[in-house]
Design a protein around this motif. Structure first.
Motif, PDB file in Angstrom:
ATOM      1  N   LYS A 226      -3.134  -0.825   5.514  1.00  0.00           N
ATOM      2  CA  LYS A 226      -4.330  -1.459   4.973  1.00  0.00           C
ATOM      3  C   LYS A 226      -4.999  -0.553   3.954  1.00  0.00           C
ATOM      4  N   GLU A 227      -5.058   0.744   4.259  1.00  0.00           N
ATOM      5  CA  GLU A 227      -5.652   1.688   3.314  1.00  0.00           C
ATOM      6  C   GLU A 227      -4.871   1.712   2.003  1.00  0.00           C
ATOM      7  N   GLU A 228      -3.551   1.607   2.083  1.00  0.00           N
ATOM      8  CA  GLU A 228      -2.710   1.639   0.895  1.00  0.00           C
ATOM      9  C   GLU A 228      -2.484   0.251   0.305  1.00  0.00           C
ATOM     10  N   ARG A 229      -3.082  -0.778   0.925  1.00  0.00           N
ATOM     11  CA  ARG A 229      -3.021  -2.165   0.444  1.00  0.00           C
ATOM     12  C   ARG A 229      -1.576  -2.642   0.326  1.00  0.00           C
ATOM     13  N   LEU A 230      -0.818  -2.405   1.373  1.00  0.00           N
ATOM     14  CA  LEU A 230       0.575  -2.843   1.428  1.00  0.00           C
ATOM     15  C   LEU A 230       0.723  -3.988   2.412  1.00  0.00           C
ATOM     16  N   GLY A 231       1.411  -5.046   1.996  1.00  0.00           N
ATOM     17  CA  GLY A 231       1.702  -6.161   2.884  1.00  0.00           C
ATOM     18  C   GLY A 231       0.524  -7.064   3.183  1.00  0.00           C
ATOM     19  N   LEU A 232      -0.504  -7.050   2.340  1.00  0.00           N
ATOM     20  CA  LEU A 232      -1.671  -7.898   2.596  1.00  0.00           C
ATOM     21  C   LEU A 232      -1.407  -9.358   2.243  1.00  0.00           C
ATOM     22  N   ASN A 233      -0.340  -9.624   1.529  1.00  0.00           N
ATOM     23  CA  ASN A 233      -0.010 -11.000   1.170  1.00  0.00           C
ATOM     24  C   ASN A 233       0.976 -11.584   2.174  1.00  0.00           C
ATOM     25  N   PRO A 497       6.258   1.331   1.699  1.00  0.00           N
ATOM     26  CA  PRO A 497       6.145   1.292   0.229  1.00  0.00           C
ATOM     27  C   PRO A 497       7.350   0.673  -0.453  1.00  0.00           C
ATOM     28  N   ARG A 498       8.498   0.698   0.199  1.00  0.00           N
ATOM     29  CA  ARG A 498       9.720   0.163  -0.420  1.00  0.00           C
ATOM     30  C   ARG A 498       9.906  -1.325  -0.131  1.00  0.00           C
ATOM     31  N   TRP A 499       9.445  -1.785   0.999  1.00  0.00           N
ATOM     32  CA  TRP A 499       9.746  -3.152   1.429  1.00  0.00           C
ATOM     33  C   TRP A 499       8.570  -4.122   1.309  1.00  0.00           C
ATOM     34  N   LEU A 500       7.350  -3.601   1.235  1.00  0.00           N
ATOM     35  CA  LEU A 500       6.180  -4.474   1.177  1.00  0.00           C
ATOM     36  C   LEU A 500       5.532  -4.431  -0.190  1.00  0.00           C
ATOM     37  N   ASN A 501       4.936  -5.550  -0.587  1.00  0.00           N
ATOM     38  CA  ASN A 501       4.258  -5.635  -1.872  1.00  0.00           C
ATOM     39  C   ASN A 501       2.910  -4.934  -1.823  1.00  0.00           C
ATOM     40  N   HIS A 502       2.562  -4.305  -2.923  1.00  0.00           N
ATOM     41  CA  HIS A 502       1.256  -3.662  -3.050  1.00  0.00           C
ATOM     42  C   HIS A 502       0.289  -4.629  -3.732  1.00  0.00           C
ATOM     43  N   THR A 503      -0.863  -4.820  -3.129  1.00  0.00           N
ATOM     44  CA  THR A 503      -1.878  -5.712  -3.694  1.00  0.00           C
ATOM     45  C   THR A 503      -2.914  -4.876  -4.417  1.00  0.00           C
ATOM     46  N   PRO A 504      -3.014  -4.982  -5.753  1.00  0.00           N
ATOM     47  CA  PRO A 504      -4.015  -4.189  -6.485  1.00  0.00           C
ATOM     48  C   PRO A 504      -5.425  -4.542  -6.024  1.00  0.00           C
TER      49      PRO A 504
END
Length: 550
Positions: A226-233, A497-504
């Motif tokens: 959550k802090e790195e905003r990964l996989g929020l979608n 970081p490799r498998w999940l999308n990053h949400t800006p």
């Protein structure tokens, strides 16, 4: 047109870590704070370029939020010891049993914190300290066996109540079929292979060992994502949380059924009826007690949340202990989860009637938050007590080697069938693989369930064969924690970081929170699930989102 909702404060504010859920508290991160010496500090962190002092101080300040809670718990234990020494000095001396129990918990809490600094789960450090404590000869708690069993039961009750409160009925309306697949198919596959191999290799009864996903490890990793905003979608966080909670509930219930059958003294027909009767008793008790909690005390009462918390814990305790008294142990776990789930539905509906200010003031005093605080104390208790049952002098090499094989093969089967279960959704291959990996770590439920069979066998004065079987269950539970908890946490952190999308942060969906079960009450009750993030939205939130053309 309304301005876009700003989630920066919620996502970057101080975070409270819980066994099953995440919540955030608001913080104004745009402000520049100053220390007493006038040196600026941005977002709660020291400016490394200006500060010339020891680097350890910078590290301590940056991690103080994480360190302060367990440190406070240690101070509470020490304060209780001081009071005990003043009132009953003969019981508070270091060589007494009660003091050795207290030192076990303090040491487990301390070592757990130290393990987090080397990027390992804290429960692994607690387990390690329990093993060390026992093999140094300090864990002989003679005449306190019932107190020890009571503490283990309280840890299990806490986990089950949190699991029940963490379930959200509305979240299942959109994702129920995939959640059901991810709960049943991998669990059945893992249980089947472990039961077969356990029977062949260790002569253990069929379906005796039930495994579960660790909510503690999963929540810790989800916090980082959550802090790195990964996989929020894509509703990935919602799926992982729901899968973990449902898997734990299923594992705890099936374990209770099997234990009830194995240690039952009745004839074959009575043993076969243990499960169905236990299900009925648990459901009826949980529904009636949960329904009562919706109205007693009233939501307008001054100390409503405090009274609800006490009644919830007492209700769960009666469910577990009462089920043993009536001879249907499987009813205890189901009753705990059911009463928390039913009560939670009513409480969320009642909070819809509160204003935004009232909900914000109520946020940190809910029953779930109080159960989270209770878990802070019971967590070292649970893992240290299971660790102290491992005595190297009597450890059987055959049980350890075959037990490790059972754990690894069972986990492998779970991964394969979990990945198959993710087909049919809108997720990519990498996202499906990540959800699969999230079911690998095991710790919390194993620590709570591992000693249950041994405690029950001892209390019933069971035969030597049943005591040996119960001891093997505990050993295999420890092996499951050792092999899967650290490896699962590392895999989830490294592969995210490799498998999940990053949400800006700028273009993120304004309602893309990670846990539908823990979103604001306004959006948690009546409504639908957003197609982009699978978050439950109320009618007012839908109108607001539509106005933003999201």
């Amino acid at each position: 047109m309304l301005p876009a909702a700003n989630n920066n404060n919620e996502l970057n504010g101080p975070i409270t870590l819980t066994p099953i859920s995440l919540t955030t508290t608001n913080a104004d991160n745009s402000l520049t704070r100053c220390e007493s010496d006038g040196r600026p500090r941005e977002n709660g962190k020291y400016d490394d370029h200006q500060y010339k002092g020891p680097k350890i101080w910078i590290y301590l300040v940056g991690n103080w939020a994480r360190m302060s809670e367990p440190l406070a718990i240690v101070f509470i234990f020490l304060s209780l010891w001081t009071i005990g020494y003043i009132l009953m000095p003969t019981y508070a001396l270091p060589h007494t049993v009660i003091m050795r129990i207290l030192f076990l918990f303090i040491g487990a809490q301390t070592i757990g914190v130290l393990f987090t600094f080397i990027q390992l789960p804290d429960m692994l450090g607690m387990l390690f300290f329990g093993v060390l404590y026992a093999n140094l000869g300090w864990a002989n708690f003679i005449d306190y066996e019932k107190f020890e069993a009571f503490l283990r039961e309280m840890a299990l009750i806490n986990i089950m109540l949190l699991a029940g409160l963490g379930l959200n009925a509305n979240a299942f309306k959109k994702l129920w079929f995939m959640i059901l697949r991810l709960t049943l198919i991998p669990t059945v596959a893992e249980v089947a292979i472990i039961a077969i191999l356990g029977r062949l290799l260790l002569s253990m009864p069929w379906l005796l060992i039930i495994t579960a996903v660790s909510p503690n490890v999963v929540v810790t990793v989800m916090l980082k994502l959550k802090e790195e905003r990964l996989g929020l979608n894509g509703g990935i966080h919602t799926l992982i949380y729901a899968m973990t909670a449902c898997n734990d509930i299923l594992a705890i219930f099936l374990f209770g059924v099997m234990i009830g059958i194995i240690f039952s003294k009745g004839n074959l027909s009575e043993q076969l009826l243990q499960g169905p009767i236990g299900i009925g008793i648990g459901l009826v008790y949980g529904y009636l007690f949960g329904l009562m909690l919706q109205f007693v005390p009233s939501r307008n009462a001054t100390y409503a949340n405090g009274l609800r918390f006490v009644l919830t814990v007492l209700g769960g305790t009666i469910s577990v202990m009462g089920s043993k008294a009536v001879g249907y142990t499987s009813a205890g776990a189901l009753g705990c989860v059911t009463l928390a789930f039913v009560a939670g539905i009513g409480w969320r509906r009642q909070q819809l009637k509160l204003t935004a200010e009232e909900r914000h003031a109520n946020e940190n005093s809910t029953v779930a938050k109080r159960l989270d605080l209770l878990w802070k104390f019971l967590k070292p208790v649970s893992f240290a007590l299971i660790g102290k049952e491992i005595n190297f002098t009597v450890l059987n090499a055959k049980v350890v080697s075959y037990g490790a094989l059972l754990v690894l093969l069972g986990s492998l089967f779970r991964l394969v069938f979990a990945y198959v279960s993710t087909y049919g959704g809108h997720l990519t291959k990498k996202e499906r693989a990540y959800i699969t990996i999230s079911g690998f770590p095991k710790a919390t439920v194993q620590a709570a369930l591992g000693p249950v069979a041994l405690d029950l066998a001892r209390s019933l004065n069971a035969s030597a064969d049943k005591l040996l079987l119960a001891s093997n269950i505990l050993i295999i539970s420890v092996l499951a924690i050792i092999f899967t908890a650290p490896l699962g946490a590392i895999l989830m952190l490294r592969l995210a970081p490799r498998w999940l999308n990053h949400t800006p942060l700028e273009g993120s969906h304004p309602y893309a929170f990670d846990n539908a079960a823990q979103c604001s009450v306004e959006d948690n009750i009546a409504g639908t699930v957003c197609d982009q993030c699978h978050r439950i939205e109320s009618i007012s939130s839908q109108k607001r989102r539509n106005s933003l053309n999201v």
